[in-house]
Design an enzyme around this catalytic site. Structure first.
Site, PDB file in Angstrom:
ATOM      1  N   ILE A 700       0.826  -1.220   0.000  1.00  0.00           N
ATOM      2  CA  ILE A 700       0.000   0.000   0.000  1.00  0.00           C
ATOM      3  C   ILE A 700       0.851   1.257   0.000  1.00  0.00           C
ATOM      4  CG2 ILE A 700      -2.016  -1.062   1.077  1.00  0.00           C
ATOM      5  CD1 ILE A 700      -1.076   0.095   3.752  1.00  0.00           C
ATOM      6  N   GLY A 701       2.180   1.121  -0.020  1.00  0.00           N
ATOM      7  CA  GLY A 701       3.005   2.315  -0.058  1.00  0.00           C
ATOM      8  C   GLY A 701       4.474   1.996   0.074  1.00  0.00           C
ATOM      9  N   GLY A 703       8.044   3.785   1.580  1.00  0.00           N
ATOM     10  CA  GLY A 703       8.618   4.864   2.360  1.00  0.00           C
ATOM     11  C   GLY A 703      10.095   5.011   2.119  1.00  0.00           C
ATOM     12  N   GLY A 704      10.765   5.754   2.982  1.00  0.00           N
ATOM     13  CA  GLY A 704      12.168   6.070   2.798  1.00  0.00           C
ATOM     14  C   GLY A 704      13.070   4.867   2.917  1.00  0.00           C
ATOM     15  N   GLY A 706      11.602   1.326   3.268  1.00  0.00           N
ATOM     16  CA  GLY A 706      10.876   0.072   3.235  1.00  0.00           C
ATOM     17  C   GLY A 706       9.528   0.219   2.578  1.00  0.00           C
ATOM     18  N   VAL A 708       5.334  -0.773   2.660  1.00  0.00           N
ATOM     19  CA  VAL A 708       4.273  -0.968   3.649  1.00  0.00           C
ATOM     20  C   VAL A 708       3.208  -1.875   3.038  1.00  0.00           C
ATOM     21  CG1 VAL A 708       2.572   0.136   5.136  1.00  0.00           C
ATOM     22  CG2 VAL A 708       4.731   1.289   4.638  1.00  0.00           C
ATOM     23  N   ASP A 822      11.565  13.942  11.472  1.00  0.00           N
ATOM     24  CA  ASP A 822      10.912  13.861  10.157  1.00  0.00           C
ATOM     25  C   ASP A 822       9.403  14.024  10.299  1.00  0.00           C
ATOM     26  OD1 ASP A 822      10.571  13.624   7.454  1.00  0.00           O
ATOM     27  OD2 ASP A 822      10.809  11.450   7.384  1.00  0.00           O
TER      28      ASP A 822
END
Length: 995
Positions: A700-701, A703-704, A706, A708, A822
């Site tokens: 579903i996504g 990230g910086g 890894g 998800v 962040d």
């Protein structure tokens, strides 16, 4: 004998009296010279006035003298700016003063007590200055018993009104508007029986209106708006038969409007909006035949609009919106021929629009949206030739748009969206040459777009989407050179995109998706350099992507999916440095992905699947470190840790590993496994089974560091999995980030911080298991128009507040303070109730207890949220998170990243920016007092957090405490508040601690 004694006593008294009389005659009265000296010494007049020896002081600007030459009044000209020079004036040398007017003269500090010695004073005006101080209104003002006018409007006075005000028995006008006065309205106000005008509006008064107000039977004007007054409206008010203006709006008044309101036959203006009034509108309102303004909006009024309202033939504005009114619009409303504004929106009114509405030929604003109106739009509406705004959206209106609507040549906004209108758009609509906004979307309109629409040269907003329009886009649309928004999506429009669309150089939004458009994308589209959204998906467009598309430097979303586009992706697409989303999937594109695409550092969404692209370039290197750095570049530097999804087709980026069973060990060779289900047993296999060994379809996504995944466990629990890719797991920096997140999430306990259920740290498989957030990130929600509207003002206020408390906990309440490093809208996740949770602790760091051991670090964070000092110091403090929070808070209120506006807001060039101008325009104007106050608080706190100097920023603890404190009422109307004013509104609250 007694007679002699009496005569002697009388003689003595006469001698004493005569002596006293001679003494009085002998006492020196203040001379004209001493009056002139007092005025000169004040320093209030410029040398060009005072150095002119031929000019007597009575001729100086603002000096008023009586026939004998004594000074009886000082009325300084507007903007004389005498500042704080009160102390230079010796008022004892001006005993004849009856009038003082120092309005608009830059007075600061407290009200000087010298003024309270002027026993002859009848008129005192200190309005529109900067008077301030605790207990600001001195009790000594009660000594001025001859005073008939006291005006302290537009100052910074606070505290309670002293009860000594009740000694001013001659007072006729008491005006304390727009201060910070608090407490209850003093009971002693009832002593002032001669009062005509009481204006205590825009303050912080609480409690019910005192019953002693019954004594003010001479009142003509009572204004208590914008306070926090509760209870019911005192019944005594309905006995004030001289009252012409009654303004109690924006308080917390409850109860109902009683029939006794009919006694106020002199009333011309009645403002009760923004309270909690219930019941129905009493028919006795028919007696208020002098009424010109009736404002009852924003209450809880029910029942029908009484037909007796037709008696109010002097009425010019009728505002009943935002209640629970039902029934139908009474035809008697057609009697109100003086009416200029009629607001009935956001109720439950049914029936049809009565044809009698055509009698209201003076009407300029007609707002009926958000009701349950049916039937057709009556052709009589064409009689309203003075109309500038016609809002009928969100009803159940059917039939055709009457051609008579073309008579409304003064119309600037025509909003008919969200009804059941059918038929064609009448060509007469081309007569509306003053039209700025035309909103016909979400109806059942058919036929073609009439070419006459090209006559609307003032049009900026054209919304025709979600209908059944056919034909082609008329070339005349190219005449609309002021057009900013063009929404034609979800129709049945065919033909080609006209070349003249390139004339629309003011266009920012172009939505043509979901039609039957063919031909090529015209290269003229490259002329639209202001364009931010270009949606052409789900059509039948062919040919190549034009090279000139690279001219659209402001473009944020380019969506061309689901067409028949061929050729290759032009390298010019790498010029679109503002691009967030690039959707090219399901076309016939070939060739390689141009390397210039990696210049798109704002890119968040990249979809390329369903084409014939050559993807070998991503697997040509055998060096996993090199491949890792390429992908890291894509994930971090392109998207700056903000990429949510990259989908480019089978085999790209992800290589599925052979499914393996991980042994159930707690520790092995320095690797840790701690994945637990809810009965305490290791559930590693459940995770693998639930994701089919991390199949891409569950992703579903990204990230910086890894990907998800969404997974449903055997017990039905849905969780989110953050998995580090195997080639990244070999990179020590990724491994460190992953362990950081595990460490911090297992140590923190806060309801607004994402909950970690478990983790696996092993060289062959590294992932986290944490609670699933149904609504994704704040970043994603704000960029989806439907979800952004669901995230209304109340939810946004709660979201910012919860984020504030979470960061305060991390900085101040953990055993070892944590700096997140962040904070961004991508790392604020939302659950099904739109509640906020801080996530992604991969870059977090610990500080010493006293925050004194700041440390040097590499720059971490998301571009646009990073504190400016990190660019030159690389020193991390908790104030870095404070700055990032300020950006997120502004983004939440604005609906978009504040971008360059941050630098504008913190300079003098931001002085004229009004708060309401920057708020998310997708949401309605905040109507509730409490919500408006919260928005003001959030923006003022955000501005403080965005200070360029870290030491000037508040701590998150101070920001958190500001949310817990009681919110003061707004000192002025919401739409009059500027960002420059908000920069200072919390200064006193936030002064002090700054490390």
């Amino acid at each position: 004998m007694m007679s002699i004694i009496c005569n002697m006593s009388l003689a003595i008294l006469i001698v004493i009296a005569f002596s006293c009389y001679n003494s009085i005659l002998a006492a020196p009265a203040p001379s004209k010279q001493s009056e002139a000296s007092a005025l000169l010494y004040s320093g209030w007049w410029s040398p060009s006035v005072t150095d002119n020896t031929t000019l007597p002081h009575c001729a100086w600007p603002g000096v008023l003298c009586d026939a004998s030459g004594s000074v009886e009044g000082i009325r300084l000209p507007y903007g004389y700016q005498i500042g704080g020079n009160f102390s230079n004036m010796n008022f004892s040398l001006l005993p004849s003063l009856t009038l003082l007017n120092f309005s608009y003269n830059g007075l600061a500090g407290k009200i000087p007590l010298q003024i309270c010695t002027l026993s002859r004073l009848t008129y005192l005006d200190l309005s529109s200055n900067s008077l301030i101080g605790n207990g600001s209104i001195p009790p000594e003002l009660g000594n001025l018993e001859r005073l008939n006018t006291l005006n302290l409007t537009f100052n910074l006075l606070n505290g309670a009104v002293p009860p000594t005000i009740g000694r001013l028995h001659n007072l006729r006008s008491l005006i304390f508007r727009s201060n910070n006065l608090s407490g209850s309205i003093p009971l002693e106000l009832g002593n002032l029986a001669k009062m005509n005008v009481v204006d205590l509006s825009f303050n912080n008064f609480i409690a019910p209106i005192p019953s002693s107000i019954r004594n003010l039977t001479s009142l003509t004007n009572l204004n208590l708006q914008r306070n926090q007054l509760g209870g019911s409206i005192p019944p005594e008010i309905w006995n004030f038969t001289s009252l012409t203006d009654l303004d109690l709006q924006e308080n917390q008044l409850g109860g109902s409007i009683p029939p006794e309101i009919g006694k106020l036959r002199s009333l011309t203006d009645l403002y009760l909006q923004g309270n909690q009034l219930g019941g129905s509108i009493p028919p006795e309102i028919r007696n208020l035949t002098s009424l010109t303004s009736l404002h009852l909006q924003g209450n809880q009024l029910g029942g029908s609009i009484p037909p007796e309202i037709g008696n109010l033939t002097s009425l010019t504005s009728l505002h009943l919106q935002g209640n629970q009114l039902s029934g139908s619009i009474p035809p008697e409303i057609g009697n109100l021929t003086s009416l200029t504004s009629l607001f009935l929106q956001e109720n439950q009114i049914g029936g049809s629009i009565p044809p009698e509405i055509g009698n209201l030929t003076s009407l300029t604003d007609l707002f009926l949206e958000g009701n349950q109106l049916g039937g057709s739009i009556p052709p009589e509406i064409g009689n309203l030739t003075s109309l500038t705004d016609l809002f009928l959206e969100g009803n159940q209106l059917g039939g055709s748009i009457p051609p008579e609507i073309g008579n409304l040549r003064s119309l600037t906004y025509l909003i008919l969206e969200g009804n059941q209108l059918c038929g064609s758009i009448p060509p007469e609509i081309g007569n509306l040459r003053s039209l700025i906004g035309l909103y016909l979307e979400e109806n059942q309109l058919g036929g073609s777009i009439p070419p006459e629409i090209g006559n609307l040269r003032s049009l900026t907003d054209l919304y025709l989407d979600g209908n059944q329009l056919g034909g082609s886009i008329p070339s005349e649309i190219g005449n609309l050179r002021s057009l900013t928004y063009l929404y034609l999506q979800e129709n049945q429009i065919g033909g080609s995109i006209p070349l003249k669309i390139g004339n629309l150089t003011s266009l920012t939004d172009l939505f043509l998706e979901g039609n039957q458009l063919g031909g090529s994308i015209p290269p003229e589209i490259g002329n639209l350099r202001s364009l931010t959204y270009l949606y052409l998906q789900e059509n039948q467009l062919g040919g190549s992507i034009p090279l000139k598309i690279g001219n659209l430097m402001n473009l944020t979303y380019l969506i061309l999916e689901g067409n028949q586009l061929g050729g290759s992706i032009p390298p010019e697409i790498g010029n679109l440095r503002s691009l967030i989303g690039l959707y090219l999937e399901e076309n016939q594109l070939g060739g390689s992905i141009p390397p210039e695409i990696w210049n798109l550092r704002s890119l968040t969404y990249l979809y390329l699947e369903g084409n014939q692209l050559d993807l070998n370039q991503f697997h040509e290197t055998q060096d996993p470190r090199r491949r890792s750095s390429v992908i890291h570049f894509m994930m971090v530097f392109i998207s700056l840790a903000a990429i949510c999804c990259i989908v480019v087709g089978s085999g790209f980026l992800f290589r599925r590993a052979t499914k393996t069973k991980q042994p159930e060990t707690i520790e092995k060779n320095g690797n840790f496994l701690s994945i637990w289900n809810y009965d305490g047993r290791i559930a590693y296999e459940d995770i693998i089974d639930a994701t089919e060994d991390f199949d891409l379809k569950y992703c579903i996504g990204i990230g910086g560091y890894g990907s998800v995944y969404r997974a449903r466990l055997p017990n039905g629990k849905v969780v989110a999995l953050k998995k580090l890719h195997h080639f990244e797991a070999e990179d020590p920096s990724f491994d460190k980030s992953f362990q950081n997140e595990v460490k911090h999430l297992t140590e923190v306990r806060h309801r607004s911080i994402i909950k970690l259920h478990g983790f696996c740290l092993h060289k062959r498989c590294m992932f986290l298991v944490y609670e699933y957030m149904e609504n994704g990130s704040l970043f994603g929600v704000l960029r989806d128009d439907v979800e952004a509207v669901e995230l209304d003002w109340s939810r946004r206020v709660d979201l910012v507040r919860d984020t504030t408390h979470a960061l305060s906990y991390m900085h101040h309440d953990c055993a070892w303070p944590i700096i997140h490093r962040d904070i961004s809208s991508n790392n604020i996740l939302l659950n099904s109730k739109m509640q906020a949770f801080v996530s992604d602790f991969g870059t977090a760091r610990l500080l010493d207890h006293d925050f004194s051991s700041n440390f040097i670090t590499n720059i971490a964070g998301t571009y646009g949220y990073i504190a400016p000092e990190l660019a030159y110091t690389l020193v991390v403090t908790e104030k870095c998170d404070v700055y990032s929070f300020g950006v997120v808070a502004m983004e939440t209120m604005m609906g978009e990243h504040p971008g360059d506006i941050i630098s504008i807001l913190l300079t003098s060039s931001g002085e004229d920016i009004m708060l309401h101008k920057i708020l998310d325009r997708r949401l309605p104007f905040p109507r509730e007092n409490s919500v408006a106050r919260s928005i003001v608080l959030i923006v003022s706190l955000a501005l403080a957090c965005l200070s360029a100097n870290p030491k000037s920023r508040p701590t998150m603890k101070q920001v958190s405490e500001a949310f817990l404190a009681r919110k003061s009422p707004l000192a002025k109307p919401f739409h009059e508040i500027s960002l420059a004013q908000l920069r200072y509104v919390n200064r006193s609250r936030l002064e002090g601690e700054s490390t």
